[in-house]
Design a protein around this motif. Sequence first.
Motif, mmCIF file in Angstrom:
data_model
loop_
_atom_site.group_PDB
_atom_site.id
_atom_site.type_symbol
_atom_site.label_atom_id
_atom_site.label_comp_id
_atom_site.label_asym_id
_atom_site.label_seq_id
_atom_site.Cartn_x
_atom_site.Cartn_y
_atom_site.Cartn_z
ATOM 1 N N ARG A 102 0.981 -1.328 -0.118
ATOM 2 C CA ARG A 102 0.262 0.038 0.037
ATOM 3 C C ARG A 102 0.825 1.275 0.084
ATOM 4 O O ARG A 102 1.328 1.900 1.176
ATOM 5 C CB ARG A 102 -0.914 0.059 1.249
ATOM 6 C CG ARG A 102 -1.968 1.144 1.002
ATOM 7 C CD ARG A 102 -2.626 1.686 2.264
ATOM 8 N NE ARG A 102 -1.643 2.365 3.035
ATOM 9 C CZ ARG A 102 -1.857 3.195 4.149
ATOM 10 N NH1 ARG A 102 -3.194 3.336 4.592
ATOM 11 N NH2 ARG A 102 -1.086 3.742 4.780
ATOM 12 N N ARG A 104 0.380 5.046 -1.020
ATOM 13 C CA ARG A 104 -0.778 5.920 -1.300
ATOM 14 C C ARG A 104 -0.564 6.913 -2.544
ATOM 15 O O ARG A 104 -1.308 7.052 -3.130
ATOM 16 C CB ARG A 104 -1.363 6.558 -0.029
ATOM 17 C CG ARG A 104 -1.706 5.859 1.043
ATOM 18 C CD ARG A 104 -1.891 6.217 2.459
ATOM 19 N NE ARG A 104 -0.653 6.841 2.873
ATOM 20 C CZ ARG A 104 -0.355 7.501 4.031
ATOM 21 N NH1 ARG A 104 -1.484 7.691 4.787
ATOM 22 N NH2 ARG A 104 0.667 8.013 4.429
ATOM 23 N N ASP A 108 5.277 8.561 -0.700
ATOM 24 C CA ASP A 108 4.621 8.103 0.594
ATOM 25 C C ASP A 108 5.695 7.693 1.582
ATOM 26 O O ASP A 108 6.426 6.518 1.234
ATOM 27 C CB ASP A 108 3.515 7.105 0.208
ATOM 28 C CG ASP A 108 2.731 6.993 1.431
ATOM 29 O OD1 ASP A 108 2.908 7.548 2.708
ATOM 30 O OD2 ASP A 108 1.636 6.058 1.241
ATOM 31 N N MET A 243 -4.526 12.756 2.017
ATOM 32 C CA MET A 243 -4.714 11.763 2.626
ATOM 33 C C MET A 243 -5.780 11.565 3.580
ATOM 34 O O MET A 243 -6.412 10.170 3.736
ATOM 35 C CB MET A 243 -3.355 11.561 3.535
ATOM 36 C CG MET A 243 -2.309 11.021 2.649
ATOM 37 S SD MET A 243 -2.320 9.595 1.891
ATOM 38 C CE MET A 243 -2.850 9.998 0.128
ATOM 39 N N ASN A 770 -7.000 5.257 3.446
ATOM 40 C CA ASN A 770 -6.990 6.475 2.857
ATOM 41 C C ASN A 770 -7.148 6.277 1.356
ATOM 42 O O ASN A 770 -7.103 5.053 1.061
ATOM 43 C CB ASN A 770 -5.498 7.068 3.104
ATOM 44 C CG ASN A 770 -5.027 7.090 4.418
ATOM 45 O OD1 ASN A 770 -4.214 6.268 4.895
ATOM 46 N ND2 ASN A 770 -5.326 8.123 5.316
ATOM 47 N N LEU A 772 -6.444 6.219 -2.560
ATOM 48 C CA LEU A 772 -5.241 5.722 -3.412
ATOM 49 C C LEU A 772 -5.230 6.738 -4.544
ATOM 50 O O LEU A 772 -5.957 7.375 -4.957
ATOM 51 C CB LEU A 772 -5.290 4.077 -3.719
ATOM 52 C CG LEU A 772 -5.473 3.167 -2.441
ATOM 53 C CD1 LEU A 772 -5.256 1.759 -3.088
ATOM 54 C CD2 LEU A 772 -4.331 3.359 -1.679
#
Length: 785
Positions: A102, A104, A108, A243, A770, A772
């Motif tokens: 993950r 984002r 990140d 976010m 959050n 993407l």
Amino acid sequence: MTITIKTKYLVLLGLTHLGTALAEEAAKPQKASSKEKSETYQLEEMVVSDKQTSGTPSKYSLFPNTAKSTPTYTIKAEDVDTKVNATTVEDVLRYAPSLHMRRRYIGDQNGMMGIRGSNIVQSTHNMVFADGMPLHNPVSSGFSAPRWSMVAPSEIETAEVLYGPFSAEYGGSSMGGVVNLNTKMPDKFEAEMNVTGMFQDMHRGGRNELLSGFRTFLSGGNRIGKFSVYGFYNHLENDGQPMDPIDTASVTPGAVGTRTRVTGGQLTPIPTGAQGIIFGDDGTQHVATDLFKLKMAYDLTEELQARFTIAYEERENYNNAPLSLLRNSAGGTVYSGNVNQNGLNFTVPATAFRNSVLNRQALNYGFNLKGKISKDWKIDTTASYYDPFKDNTVASNFSPLDPLNNNRGQVTDISTWWASYDLKFANDNFLGRDDLSFMGGYQFLRGSVTNKIYNSNNFTLAGRDQAVSDSGGATQTNSVFSQLEWRFLTDWSIMAGARLDYWEALDGHFYDYLNATSRLRKQDYADRDASRISPKAALEFSPGNWTFRYSFSKAYRFPISDELFSSASTFAATTVANPNLGPENGYFQNFMTQYDIPRGYIRANFFYDIVNDEIASVSQSFGGVNVSTYNAFGQTETIGTELAFYQNGIFGLPLDFMANSTFMNKNITKNRDTSYVGNQWARIPKLQAYASATYHILPVWDTAVGVRYRSDIFQRYENNDIMANVFSGSDEYTFVDFKTTYQLPIHPHLKSAISAGVDNILDQDVYENNPLAQRSYYVSLSLKY
């Protein structure tokens, strides 16, 4: 909806099993002798020929593969160059089986990784090494991702993913798996320049913007006799999507009264299905990183090499202007206070639209000695130290645009470091017998973290005017391990090993200076220690093109400083540590079947894990504040199947194809709070499937299409987050990616290429807690001499 999902599953299954038909080619690989098997390039374990192809000793020949009992998947740099729009290291691992990443947005700092039955916030279950130096965070857990930005994607030669704790050389933090990043060193003079531009078409939550960024990479290196040197500079700068949509779950009907009447808030359900209101976001996220690295190597002999690495990284993250959707009766923007919209009362926290700036400067350096030290013995030893000597975050109490802004804020200083030493010896002719291989060694790891929070009278000056809290501590582990492999019959081998870990928790404390109860203001925790032994075993049968292997492991994972001691409360998050946590312990089993085909393989892994006292960070986020606690769940059970197909040049065509899928079910089977029993483990998808096809249009022109599918998942261990496409929830997604690369004929000695690509072509608007990234575009130019 049910029919749609089932159809997707069937299509993805078809992609994965397409390889069985494609594998039926006329040319069949011949069975190799036992000696040839040990010397040839085998895709399962990625064992490279012992024959040198250049002046630089191969890292594979310098030390044997001592993790044969562990299922392994390897990514090569040339595959990344043609298949992936790679801007950070996380992209290199994009299509690895059973790996859930993950990230984002590009850059990140919380690019979190889960492997198999360990989810993305169980960062303590996954280990990441760059040339033997740990990048995973051994002191912080939960949302503490590996330090990916200490490595540039352009320096990676290969990346290996090892699944599970089946090798004695890795501790319980490999319950999910291990990623080994192997970086390149030059064979002759070389120089490289790479420039990449990226753009995201972002349209959600009241915004419609084109976000942009760029990456530049400059490197040079040479080999002069026995000495080689390589250095580079990598700069990444990008704006990512907001976010945290700012929301509230506390909505009650009522009269306006003394509240401010507002409009603009968006009625939306929260993950549990209850009514909520989104009234803004925390602003687009700006990140800038600068990485400088120097690597030097010296060949002490033709088969023994010493290497020194030093890297310096500087990172800055901040949010651009937050967006408030709320307007009062005069049309003014509302940033805080008690408000009413259409008969619904709710509160906008003063800190909802705060500004936040993170600055971190870190040094990472290490020394490695690898190779043959006698006729039969080889050594691989690495000492490293990671020191983020500056790591602070400054946040404002109010939005600077809020009329109530008083310039007050909060400063968080994090003092973290970790030191490691790893020593391994190996012998493939143990006791003078060519059917015995031995590996043994010693490891040391110590990590420390201290988290200090201050109230500031002027956040623009980052003043530390009032101490709020001080928490932290250290953990230290000393380990010895060994394993023995016996090739007792032709095509048969058995491995047995064990690992002893001695763990200590030291200097734990939590000082809550503003606590109204004086006896709770200062808490010092007693030092603790414990030791555990973890057995390992594997049995392999490899007739002809087939390989069958059963692997077993018992593993213990001791809690780290963050889980034990790091309680803290900031504007953005509240964390409650648990100093009474004990070690997790689990039983892990894997059965692998593989068939080698021309230029590829077909493979299946079946795995079954039982973990007791599994530690997890349980968190919820509302109003821009995340609250996390650490719980130990009584017992979990994971059952999974992983299928993979890989082949280059299918039917003799200029077409490379790979596909893999993982079917997995992880449940809580025992727990003190029985309401959790039977629930699915949070953030674990039941189905993941990846596929990639690369067509070599011309010798100088490649085009690739990739697909990444993940089923929907529960974000919470209560399994009560049932709503899709909402903040703090997690959605099913299918990302389709594209890349095309053309080699430019500029100069015979200059390898230059231009590439263009798109990620998330379908422009899926999905969340994993959050939001993407939406559809993103890339264009890149590289020059290599």
